[in-house]
Design an enzyme around this catalytic site. Structure first.
Site, short mmCIF file in Angstrom:
data_model
loop_
_atom_site.label_atom_id
_atom_site.label_comp_id
_atom_site.label_asym_id
_atom_site.label_seq_id
_atom_site.Cartn_x
_atom_site.Cartn_y
_atom_site.Cartn_z
N GLU A 139 -6.65 1.18 4.43
CA GLU A 139 -7.65 0.58 5.32
C GLU A 139 -9.00 1.19 4.98
O GLU A 139 -9.09 2.07 4.13
CB GLU A 139 -7.28 0.79 6.79
CG GLU A 139 -7.23 2.23 7.24
CD GLU A 139 -6.94 2.36 8.73
OE1 GLU A 139 -7.39 1.51 9.52
OE2 GLU A 139 -6.27 3.33 9.11
N LYS B 143 -5.11 6.67 17.35
CA LYS B 143 -6.58 6.60 17.32
C LYS B 143 -7.11 7.93 17.85
O LYS B 143 -7.51 8.06 19.01
CB LYS B 143 -7.07 5.41 18.15
CG LYS B 143 -8.49 4.99 17.78
CD LYS B 143 -8.78 3.59 18.26
CE LYS B 143 -10.22 3.22 18.15
NZ LYS B 143 -10.74 3.18 16.78
N ARG C 171 -2.00 0.97 23.04
CA ARG C 171 -2.26 1.84 21.88
C ARG C 171 -2.76 3.21 22.33
O ARG C 171 -2.39 4.23 21.75
CB ARG C 171 -3.25 1.17 20.93
CG ARG C 171 -3.37 1.91 19.60
CD ARG C 171 -4.18 1.15 18.58
NE ARG C 171 -5.56 0.96 19.02
CZ ARG C 171 -6.43 0.16 18.43
NH1 ARG C 171 -6.07 -0.55 17.37
NH2 ARG C 171 -7.67 0.05 18.88
#
Ligand code: PLP
Ligand code: COI
Length: 342
Positions: free
Chosen positions: A223, A187, A84
């Site tokens: 989220e 992220k 990721r």
């Protein structure tokens, strides 16, 4: 000043920064990474024009090291954090960190700060924060000439105060976390900077955090500020939002697997409409820091929707928590490839 292990109460850590003795730093220059090394001191010296500071050319990860009953130390799906980080790096035109280097750096930092890994049974873990930043002289909106890959660590307890106590969340119609084709999947710091104001406003009203909705239509749950979301229908289906603008949570994918293969639930990524919450009997927030936090209630346009209970964790949320945490601490057998010994 680095903190002393003897001064810490491992049973009451909270989730806060602590300066540990050693961290890993590696620099990317002239098209290649150097060997990287452990260093003392938590201060960085970088150019004032570094693109990480001005244009947010940076990304990070979060994962934990767990002390097992036998005293061993293990990591949970660290290979997924590496993958990721590299997807985030590609999105922001930063160099990838080879998976072997990433995992080696994490292991070095865990070993070097061994005294700070909370004991088995305390509920605490050693939280690791890998960070990739664009540094050097560059004032135009363009990639940095150099990059730093850093991994530091700190012992932590629960992220959301109360741990398995149900938390209250506020559905946000006034602020989005990410744009439909923006950087929500990566992220990157910018996603979090934008979430600070809505998070502060929600906390000032007594909420734990915000539930963000899909930025295109504001009809579906995306989220929460620092974790993914899931809900369980009255006929026992585990559902978690499918969206290109949320962070692909490693914990969420673990729970999807465990819900299906260990709890025997139907488990899907799909749509959770904010005006159809009465289809669900339980809900939760999930992530490395959040672990599994029961969502007691969500306030939608002034009206509370209560899931299982505002004071007690629902039975399926509890089972998911027990299975996940049991695997992470080595008490329950892990699916193949999920656990890495340090
Ligand atoms: N969503 C956001 C916005 C997060 O910051 C995090 C934390 O990492 C998560 C979801 C959960 O992801 P993971 O389970 O990989 O920690
Ligand atoms: C994590 O769960 O690792 C996170 O990154 C959440 C964090 C923003 C506190």
């Amino acid at each position: 000043m680095a903190v002393q292990a003897e001064t810490l109460d491992f049973n009451d850590l909270g989730f806060m920064y602590r300066d540990l003795p050693l961290r890993y730093v590696s620099t990317y220059k002239d098209g290649k990474w150097d060997a990287g090394k452990l260093v003392e001191g938590n201060q960085l010296t970088i150019s004032e024009s570094s693109p990480a500071l001005h244009y947010g050319q940076q990304c990070f990860e979060g994962l934990k090291a767990y002390r097992t009953k036998s005293g061993d130390v293990q990591l949970f799906r660290v290979d997924e954090n590496s993958k990721r980080l590299n997807k985030s790096a590609i999105r922001l035109l930063m160099p990838e960190v080879p998976e072997e280097k990433f995992i080696d750096a994490v292991k070095q930092v865990v070993r070097a700060n061994e005294a700070f890994i909370p004991p088995y049974g305390s509920g605490g873990t050693l939280y690791l924060r890998p960070l990739l930043i664009g540094v050097g002289d560059m004032i135009g909106v363009a990639p940095a000439p150099e990059f730093m890959f850093i991994v530091f660590a700190m012992p932590v307890g629960a992220y959301f105060k109360g741990g398995l106590q149900p938390a209250r969340f506020l559905a946000s119609f006034d602020y989005d976390r990410a744009a439909p084709f923006g950087t929500g999947r990566a992220k990157v710091g910018g996603n979090y900077a934008g979430s600070m104001l809505p998070g502060k406003l929600a906390r000032a009203q007594g909420y734990t955090d915000v539930v963000y909705l899909d930025p295109a239509t504001h009809t579906k749950i995306e989220e929460v500020g620092a974790a993914n979301f899931f809900a369980i229908t009255h006929d026992n289906e585990f559902v978690t939002p499918k969206s290109d603008s949320i962070l692909p949570s490693i914990t969420k994918y673990a729970l999807l697997y465990l819900a299906e293969h260990r709890l025997g639930l139907k488990a899907t990524e799909g749509d959770i409409y904010i005006d159809q919450l009465d289809q669900y009997k339980e809900a939760g927030a999930c992530g490395t820091a959040a672990i599994v936090t029961p969502v007691g209630a969500i306030t939608v346009k002034g009206k509370d929707h209560v899931f299982y209970s505002e004071t007690e964790v629902g039975p399926l949320t509890q089972k998911l928590y027990d299975e996940l945490v049991g695997i992470q601490f080595g008490d329950i057998e892990a699916p193949e490839g999920w656990v890495f010994q340090v």
